[in-house]
Design a protein around this motif. Structure first.
Motif, PDB file in Angstrom:
ATOM      1  N   LEU A 203      60.450  39.732  64.818  1.00  0.00           N
ATOM      2  CA  LEU A 203      60.093  40.618  63.710  1.00  0.00           C
ATOM      3  C   LEU A 203      58.962  39.980  62.914  1.00  0.00           C
ATOM      4  N   PHE A 204      57.967  40.803  62.585  1.00  0.00           N
ATOM      5  CA  PHE A 204      56.830  40.328  61.798  1.00  0.00           C
ATOM      6  C   PHE A 204      56.520  41.338  60.688  1.00  0.00           C
ATOM      7  N   GLU A 205      56.330  40.790  59.471  1.00  0.00           N
ATOM      8  CA  GLU A 205      55.980  41.636  58.334  1.00  0.00           C
ATOM      9  C   GLU A 205      54.538  41.410  57.888  1.00  0.00           C
ATOM     10  N   ASP A 206      53.878  40.409  58.463  1.00  0.00           N
ATOM     11  CA  ASP A 206      52.559  40.041  57.975  1.00  0.00           C
ATOM     12  C   ASP A 206      51.423  40.526  58.857  1.00  0.00           C
ATOM     13  N   LYS A 263      61.352  31.675  55.098  1.00  0.00           N
ATOM     14  CA  LYS A 263      59.923  31.885  54.859  1.00  0.00           C
ATOM     15  C   LYS A 263      59.695  33.270  54.255  1.00  0.00           C
ATOM     16  N   ILE A 264      58.764  33.333  53.331  1.00  0.00           N
ATOM     17  CA  ILE A 264      58.439  34.594  52.668  1.00  0.00           C
ATOM     18  C   ILE A 264      57.590  35.434  53.613  1.00  0.00           C
ATOM     19  N   ILE A 265      58.100  36.638  53.955  1.00  0.00           N
ATOM     20  CA  ILE A 265      57.357  37.504  54.878  1.00  0.00           C
ATOM     21  C   ILE A 265      56.878  38.785  54.202  1.00  0.00           C
ATOM     22  N   ASP A 266      57.364  39.042  52.994  1.00  0.00           N
ATOM     23  CA  ASP A 266      56.887  40.222  52.276  1.00  0.00           C
ATOM     24  C   ASP A 266      57.261  40.086  50.810  1.00  0.00           C
ATOM     25  N   PHE A 267      56.502  40.763  49.946  1.00  0.00           N
ATOM     26  CA  PHE A 267      56.794  40.769  48.508  1.00  0.00           C
ATOM     27  C   PHE A 267      55.966  41.868  47.865  1.00  0.00           C
ATOM     28  N   LYS A 270      54.746  42.847  41.733  1.00  0.00           N
ATOM     29  CA  LYS A 270      55.414  42.218  40.585  1.00  0.00           C
ATOM     30  C   LYS A 270      55.716  40.741  40.872  1.00  0.00           C
ATOM     31  N   ALA A 271      55.996  40.425  42.132  1.00  0.00           N
ATOM     32  CA  ALA A 271      56.244  39.032  42.491  1.00  0.00           C
ATOM     33  C   ALA A 271      54.964  38.212  42.337  1.00  0.00           C
ATOM     34  N   GLU A 272      53.836  38.798  42.740  1.00  0.00           N
ATOM     35  CA  GLU A 272      52.557  38.106  42.560  1.00  0.00           C
ATOM     36  C   GLU A 272      52.285  37.849  41.079  1.00  0.00           C
ATOM     37  N   ALA A 273      52.518  38.894  40.266  1.00  0.00           N
ATOM     38  CA  ALA A 273      52.238  38.764  38.834  1.00  0.00           C
ATOM     39  C   ALA A 273      53.206  37.802  38.157  1.00  0.00           C
ATOM     40  N   LEU A 274      54.481  37.834  38.572  1.00  0.00           N
ATOM     41  CA  LEU A 274      55.492  36.994  37.932  1.00  0.00           C
ATOM     42  C   LEU A 274      55.192  35.515  38.148  1.00  0.00           C
ATOM     43  N   PHE A 275      54.933  35.153  39.392  1.00  0.00           N
ATOM     44  CA  PHE A 275      54.713  33.736  39.698  1.00  0.00           C
ATOM     45  C   PHE A 275      53.241  33.347  39.667  1.00  0.00           C
ATOM     46  N   ASN A 276      52.365  34.362  39.529  1.00  0.00           N
ATOM     47  CA  ASN A 276      50.929  34.134  39.400  1.00  0.00           C
ATOM     48  C   ASN A 276      50.319  33.488  40.649  1.00  0.00           C
ATOM     49  N   TYR A 277      50.799  33.919  41.819  1.00  0.00           N
ATOM     50  CA  TYR A 277      50.210  33.505  43.095  1.00  0.00           C
ATOM     51  C   TYR A 277      49.715  34.740  43.824  1.00  0.00           C
ATOM     52  N   ASP A 278      48.564  34.606  44.548  1.00  0.00           N
ATOM     53  CA  ASP A 278      48.077  35.765  45.306  1.00  0.00           C
ATOM     54  C   ASP A 278      48.809  35.863  46.635  1.00  0.00           C
ATOM     55  N   ARG A 279      48.549  36.958  47.345  1.00  0.00           N
ATOM     56  CA  ARG A 279      49.282  37.249  48.572  1.00  0.00           C
ATOM     57  C   ARG A 279      49.070  36.178  49.640  1.00  0.00           C
ATOM     58  N   ASN A 280      47.830  35.749  49.815  1.00  0.00           N
ATOM     59  CA  ASN A 280      47.539  34.760  50.855  1.00  0.00           C
ATOM     60  C   ASN A 280      48.244  33.432  50.596  1.00  0.00           C
ATOM     61  N   THR A 281      48.436  33.115  49.304  1.00  0.00           N
ATOM     62  CA  THR A 281      49.098  31.855  48.969  1.00  0.00           C
ATOM     63  C   THR A 281      50.593  31.912  49.269  1.00  0.00           C
ATOM     64  N   LEU A 282      51.217  33.047  48.942  1.00  0.00           N
ATOM     65  CA  LEU A 282      52.669  33.145  49.072  1.00  0.00           C
ATOM     66  C   LEU A 282      53.140  33.423  50.489  1.00  0.00           C
ATOM     67  N   LEU A 283      52.370  34.189  51.246  1.00  0.00           N
ATOM     68  CA  LEU A 283      52.815  34.630  52.562  1.00  0.00           C
ATOM     69  C   LEU A 283      53.090  33.431  53.473  1.00  0.00           C
ATOM     70  N   ASN A 284      54.282  33.472  54.097  1.00  0.00           N
ATOM     71  CA  ASN A 284      54.736  32.430  55.040  1.00  0.00           C
ATOM     72  C   ASN A 284      55.096  31.109  54.363  1.00  0.00           C
ATOM     73  N   LYS A 285      55.053  31.077  53.015  1.00  0.00           N
ATOM     74  CA  LYS A 285      55.547  29.903  52.313  1.00  0.00           C
ATOM     75  C   LYS A 285      57.068  29.934  52.297  1.00  0.00           C
ATOM     76  N   HIS A 286      57.676  28.747  52.304  1.00  0.00           N
ATOM     77  CA  HIS A 286      59.129  28.699  52.182  1.00  0.00           C
ATOM     78  C   HIS A 286      59.524  29.078  50.754  1.00  0.00           C
ATOM     79  N   ILE A 287      60.686  29.694  50.611  1.00  0.00           N
ATOM     80  CA  ILE A 287      61.124  30.172  49.307  1.00  0.00           C
ATOM     81  C   ILE A 287      61.205  29.032  48.293  1.00  0.00           C
TER      82      ILE A 287
END
Length: 800
Positions: A203-206, A263-267, A270-287
């Motif tokens: 399964l892939f979300e990215d 691993k973070i596969i989708d968000f 609001k998650a970007e705004a809350l933690f102030n990270y862009d999509r490329n930074t968060l994607l595939n990062k461990h929680i």
């Protein structure tokens, strides 16, 4: 079918029936008997097999079937067995004509079609179902080979990508995705080609497929494989998440999806705004990258699965990239797609809520006017300190403080000045104690202080003296200078009490003892105070019942004119005989009634009953009508806070009693406490005809301004001046001055508390004519008044 000679059928490998042309069964082999479930010899075949639904639709019986078969040479398929014993339901029949014992007959071979029929129906159902899924599913199904070439492109895929299956058969799956995804697709295909797990689903979300407009869109994509003969086929199912993405981006909470590895596969946004990270930074990062930690554990959350079944309702904390501290609420629910475990997190930012809750707690425990601890905080702190002191065995003190004359400031200058005074008092109290002592405002002008861990009583006394001196100093409030004082009560733990309720009660009793001692002082609690407190409570409770149970009664003390030697009026004096306490002195129960808030009810009772009695005397005794005796009644300052004018007017009208025969007595303190309201009420009463007398003149502020503003009819000289008139030259001068003022202002003058002829003679020589006191009359019960007055006025001699 050719005719043959008669032959036995038992040896034939298929179920076989030998039948006459008319339909009678002549013989069967074992296989037929077993297939059809019974021995059929001698029975009609029409009763065994339903020929009406054969391929020959015109045939209704076996004879018709034989006729058509002879003519057309056909077999019959899909016939139905009629009797219940047969384990089969569908047959194919094959015919061969012969003779049997010189009779024309037919050999019928039987093929069981039942299981095949079921298999065909199941196959057709599955095929139709598959076709329906491929045709109607909103998810795109794409089948491709080991190098990515497309072999099947479902109708949903045609709609999703805007390309026909004919176009895509010559294409590969790479053309469906954005260029930056191609390397990842290579890795996916390589994994599928080399994996030993044929049931594996990825399964892939990215991955980012491209829509017909050339724009990437969010999708959830699964990859799996299946083997056809020796060839491997690969399946790709694409679910368009555009609507879901719109939905999760519209919610107010942050949404994050992780795979089974965390691993973070989708968000969502609001998650970007809350933690102030862009999509490329968060994607595939461990929680754990987000640094979320629970309130009872400093360790960062790394395994979201552990939170799924958690029953703990706890807060979580994190920091955004900008360093903002976040308080979070997590809700986790699992999801399984083709045996792939996913975790969905809804993250609610409750930071502002927690701030508001903290503010609410602060508000709940803080006095809004002074910012001191309030009653709720005091109660909580006192209970906690008692628990601590019981363990450490260290004593502490509780101070109860009440401001003297605060009510006068509040009433005369207004609540704005009263509030400003309370603020300044709070600051002065705080400055008088140590930083770790607790100052609380209990409400109104009442304060408490918990003095923690004192070594000796000298410290407590020094703090008490410091408070008295501090509050004795003048207060500068806006454009006014105000002077007040305070009364302090002190209780010690555990000496005076070992629980919060009794300790506070002890300090409160000591504070009231300080007030009774003249105010502007402090008192330590003693057991005698408790006895006095208990009696006060008995009086409070008794007064509530006294009005209802007719325990109250009136005495009347006549006022005498010296020169005329006659009674000119009476003062109604309230008495109480309690069933529990016995006779209670007015000097004891009147102050309690004022503090307890029932003094106005008592005054109304006195007014109504005294006026009613005077009216009855006027009716029954002619002497009372001719002499026009006045009735004097004491009025509390508290009554002027209510509609005293209408209270008095209503009673006078109901009783039809002349207003000019009623005299209300008020003290100088009453005039001071409520100047504006009191002045208005006095003027209304005066205009209505009621007489106004100032009681205890000379004991208060003796301001001539009162005599001018309040249009008084009379003043009463207090007993404290009268009793020493012949021995105290100062008292003599004061009374002489008062009488001179009264005569110049044309006010009636009454000397109260006269007990001897000497006092009367001195006052007469100074110009006083009206007297009230034991020298003439003690207060008399109602049933003795008329006769006592008649005896006095009939007598020409003065009392001995």
């Amino acid at each position: 079918m050719p005719h043959s000679s008669s032959i036995p059928i038992d040896h034939l490998p298929t179920p076989t029936i030998l039948c006459s042309l008319s339909g009678t069964i002549l013989n069967t082999n074992n296989r037929a008997d077993k297939l059809l479930g019974t021995k059929l010899t001698g029975r009609l075949i029409d009763n065994i097999i339903d020929f009406s639904k054969s391929d020959l639709s015109d045939c209704r019986c076996f004879a018709d079937v034989i006729a058509v078969i002879r003519e057309r040479s056909v077999d019959l398929n899909n016939l139905t067995v009629l009797h219940n014993q047969a384990p089969i339901s569908h047959l194919n029949l094959f015919f061969n004509f012969t003779t049997h014992e010189d009779i024309d007959a037919v050999i019928i071979g039987i093929q069981d079609y039942t299981e095949r029929k079921k298999l065909l129906e199941a196959f057709e159902y599955k095929q139709n179902l598959l076709d329906n899924i491929v045709t109607t599913s909103n998810d795109a199904l794409i089948v491709f080979d080991r190098i990515g070439c497309i072999e099947l492109f479902s109708p949903a895929a045609e709609v999703m990508f805007g390309k026909t299956s004919t176009e895509m058969i010559i294409e590969d799956i790479y053309t469906l995705f954005d260029n930056h995804c191609h390397q990842q697709l290579n890795q996916i295909i390589d994994h599928l080609n080399t994996s030993d797990n044929s049931n594996e689903v990825l399964l892939f979300e990215d991955l980012q497929p491209i829509n017909p407009k050339g724009k990437v869109f969010p999708a959830s994509i699964t990859f799996s494989r299946s083997q056809k003969d020796r060839d491997l086929l690969y399946f790709m199912v694409i679910s368009d998440k555009s609507l879901f993405q719109q939905f999760i981006n519209s919610v107010n909470d942050a949404y994050i999806k992780t795979n089974d590895e965390g691993k973070i596969i989708d968000f969502n946004n609001k998650a970007e705004a809350l933690f102030n990270y862009d999509r490329n930074t968060l994607l595939n990062k461990h929680i754990s990258f987000l640094g979320i930690r629970s309130s009872n554990n400093t360790q960062v959350v790394s395994n979201v699965s552990n939170l799924v079944d958690s029953k703990d309702h706890i807060d979580y904390f994190a920091n955004s990239r900008r360093g903002n501290e976040l308080t979070l609420n997590l809700t986790v629910w699992p999801q399984e797609i083709n045996n792939i475990r996913l975790n969905n997190l809804i993250i609610r930012d409750i930071s502002q809520k927690k701030i508001a809750e903290r503010q609410l707690i602060i508000s709940a425990y803080t006095d809004s006017l002074t910012s001191l601890a309030n009653r709720a905080c005091f109660n909580k702190s006192l209970a906690e300190h008692i628990l601590l002191a019981s363990q450490t065995k260290k004593p502490f003190a509780l101070l109860a403080i009440d401001l003297d004359k605060f009510k006068s400031v509040n009433d005369n200058l207004g609540h704005d000045y009263g509030d400003e005074l309370l603020k300044v008092v709070s600051k002065r109290l705080t400055a008088c104690v140590r930083d770790f002592d607790l100052v609380s405002r209990m409400g109104g002008d009442e304060f408490t202080i918990i003095i923690k861990e004192y070594e000796n009583l000298d410290l407590i006394q020094r703090i008490a003296d410091r408070i008295l001196r501090s509050l004795r100093r003048e207060f500068s409030l806006k454009d006014r200078i105000v002077a007040i004082s305070s009364s302090l009560g002190i209780a010690l733990y555990p000496h005076d009490a070992n629980n919060a309720e009794d300790l506070y009660k002890s300090a409160d009793m000591a504070m009231y003892a300080a007030k009774r001692a003249g105010k502007d002082t402090f008192r330590f609690f003693s057991k005698e105070m408790f006895q006095e407190y208990e009696r006060t409570k008995l009086i409070e409770n008794g007064l509530l019942a006294a009005l209802e149970n007719n325990e109250l009664f009136l005495h009347y003390q006549p006022k005498i004119s010296y020169t005329r030697h006659q009674v000119v009026g009476f003062e109604a004096l309230l008495r109480w005989n309690s069933p529990e306490l016995g006779p209670v002195s007015p000097a004891e129960f009147i102050p309690v009634a004022e503090d307890f808030g029932v003094i106005v009810d008592l005054t109304k009772w006195v007014l109504k009953n005294a006026i009613h009695t005077m009216k009855r005397w006027r009716i029954e005794h002619e002497n009372f009508v001719n002499k026009q005796y006045t009735l004097a009644i004491n009025i509390s300052a508290d009554h002027f806070k209510q509609d005293i004018f209408n209270d008095i007017k209503t009673i006078l009208v109901e009783e039809e009693y002349p207003p000019n025969l009623l005299e209300i007595e008020i003290t100088e303190g009453t005039l001071l406490e409520k100047t504006d309201d009191t002045l208005e009420a006095v003027q209304q009463l005066n205009k209505f005809g009621v007489k106004i007398s100032m009681d205890d003149f000379g004991t208060g502020y003796s301001s001539l301004q009162y005599l001018k503003n309040f249009s008084l009819d009379s003043i009463k000289i207090d007993r404290s001046f009268v009793k020493e008139i012949h021995n105290d030259s100062c008292n003599f001068l004061i009374i002489e001055t008062i009488i001179a003022i009264a005569n110049r202002l044309e006010l009636d003058l009454i000397a109260e508390g006269v007990e001897s002829l000497s006092e009367v003679e001195h006052l007469v020589n100074l110009g006083c004519d009206i007297f009230q006191g034991f020298y003439y009359f003690k207060p008399l019960p109602e049933n003795q008044v008329v006769q006592a007055v008649e005896r006095f006025e009939a007598s020409k001699a003065y009392p001995a």
